[in-house]
Design a protein around this motif. Sequence first.
Motif, mmCIF file in Angstrom:
data_model
loop_
_atom_site.group_PDB
_atom_site.id
_atom_site.type_symbol
_atom_site.label_atom_id
_atom_site.label_comp_id
_atom_site.label_asym_id
_atom_site.label_seq_id
_atom_site.Cartn_x
_atom_site.Cartn_y
_atom_site.Cartn_z
ATOM 1 N N LEU A 85 -49.210 3.317 0.794
ATOM 2 C CA LEU A 85 -50.384 3.328 1.669
ATOM 3 C C LEU A 85 -50.022 2.816 3.064
ATOM 4 O O LEU A 85 -50.681 3.160 4.046
ATOM 5 N N SER A 86 -48.979 2.005 3.148
ATOM 6 C CA SER A 86 -48.608 1.412 4.436
ATOM 7 C C SER A 86 -47.957 2.410 5.378
ATOM 8 O O SER A 86 -47.847 2.137 6.579
ATOM 9 N N VAL A 87 -47.527 3.576 4.865
ATOM 10 C CA VAL A 87 -46.846 4.543 5.731
ATOM 11 C C VAL A 87 -47.564 5.889 5.843
ATOM 12 O O VAL A 87 -47.332 6.633 6.799
ATOM 13 N N ILE A 88 -48.410 6.201 4.885
ATOM 14 C CA ILE A 88 -49.129 7.476 4.964
ATOM 15 C C ILE A 88 -50.256 7.358 5.987
ATOM 16 O O ILE A 88 -51.052 6.421 5.949
ATOM 17 N N GLU A 89 -50.303 8.293 6.880
ATOM 18 C CA GLU A 89 -51.315 8.262 7.939
ATOM 19 C C GLU A 89 -52.645 8.783 7.391
ATOM 20 O O GLU A 89 -52.761 9.933 6.996
ATOM 21 N N SER A 90 -53.640 7.908 7.379
ATOM 22 C CA SER A 90 -54.980 8.290 6.930
ATOM 23 C C SER A 90 -55.987 7.333 7.549
ATOM 24 O O SER A 90 -55.646 6.202 7.915
#
Length: 395
Positions: free
Chosen positions: A149-154
């Motif tokens: 979650l820390s790297v996926i852009e959302s």
Amino acid sequence: MHNIILKLKFVFSILKRDGLCSFLRKMTKSLKNKQGNGIANKLFIEQWFRGEGKLENLYGKHEYNSVKDTHIAFIIPGTGISGGIAVVLKHANLLKAKGYNITLLSQDGNTRIDWFPNQEALIIPFDEWNKLKLINICIATSWTTAPFLSVIESDRKIYFVQSDERRFDIKDTHTINIIEATYKMKCEFMTEALWLQRWLKEEFGHNAHYVPNGIDLDIFHKTNPMEPKSEKPRILIEGAIDVPFKGMDDAYSAIKDLDCEIWIVSNNGKPKKGWRYDKFFESVPFEKMKEIYSSCDIFLKMSRVEGFFGPPMEAMACGCAVVVGKVTGYEEYIEHEKNALVVEMGDIDAAKKSVERLIKDKELKEKLIHNGYATVKNWNWEHSNKLLEELINKK
């Protein structure tokens, strides 16, 4: 694995230079099999744990415009048969039917799931997430998926906690520390059971959104037995034999000396040497389980760790009388002497006596079956999915 850890600094420099997706693709391609996915994921999780990623504030806001404009991505740890994956698939497909744009990102790189009925949600390898258009909401579904979650852009990041995974017979203290670190993440949380909601609040201070599981009565319902029943009662035990916390050793030990037929279902491991049984089923697709449940008289489950504890509800829907060990999640819907018999966790003798009691007491058995039917009618997936929609559409 020790040699790999020694090379972490070098690997992390590549990760920083090339980015996560490029790194995962290179690792997977270089090993040319599932091991590539596994090692790449482990290396990233190790980097996340050692670095500042676990401290990052991941709270976000998605301005809801319309269902059609909302893209939701679920990160799943794999595509094999699993109760946890089944819960995600049910939510994903219900949301897709309502018009949401749904993508499943599989960490094992597979793009097909044939064992779950009516599975229509798009599945892509996890390392291709950056090919997607804007992701509005990204949902992690296990501890191995949460660090990403820390790297996926959302716009928003949600951690769907389905159990306290520190309890999964993990002997490695370092891994347990990583799992615990995911529960300290600064993001939105959701969970499927009230005990999990309380635990996340008490230990980590999270106000997790409660989205209980349901049961699909189109899939789980009484059918004709797979084969005619004999005069002997037929007892079903179900769970991963090779996963100790699923309690299959306890369940088998409770019934091995009874004058009964024994049916066994396992999605991980075969009956152990010396076990007697009449039928064994391995890695059973969901839509086939109703035939097995419906062929049996009594269902015994002795798990030591559960989240929502779904199989006893499935057995109730198919007409089994249920005996369970007291495990986290049982209190969501199970009531002792009303819709099931409940014994203390690991109490093999009490489980044996409870099964014997149901064999002898036909009136009690029929009462539990009748009340079991009544129970399952109160747990439908549409209600559960509406609660998830409330979280999705929260301003």
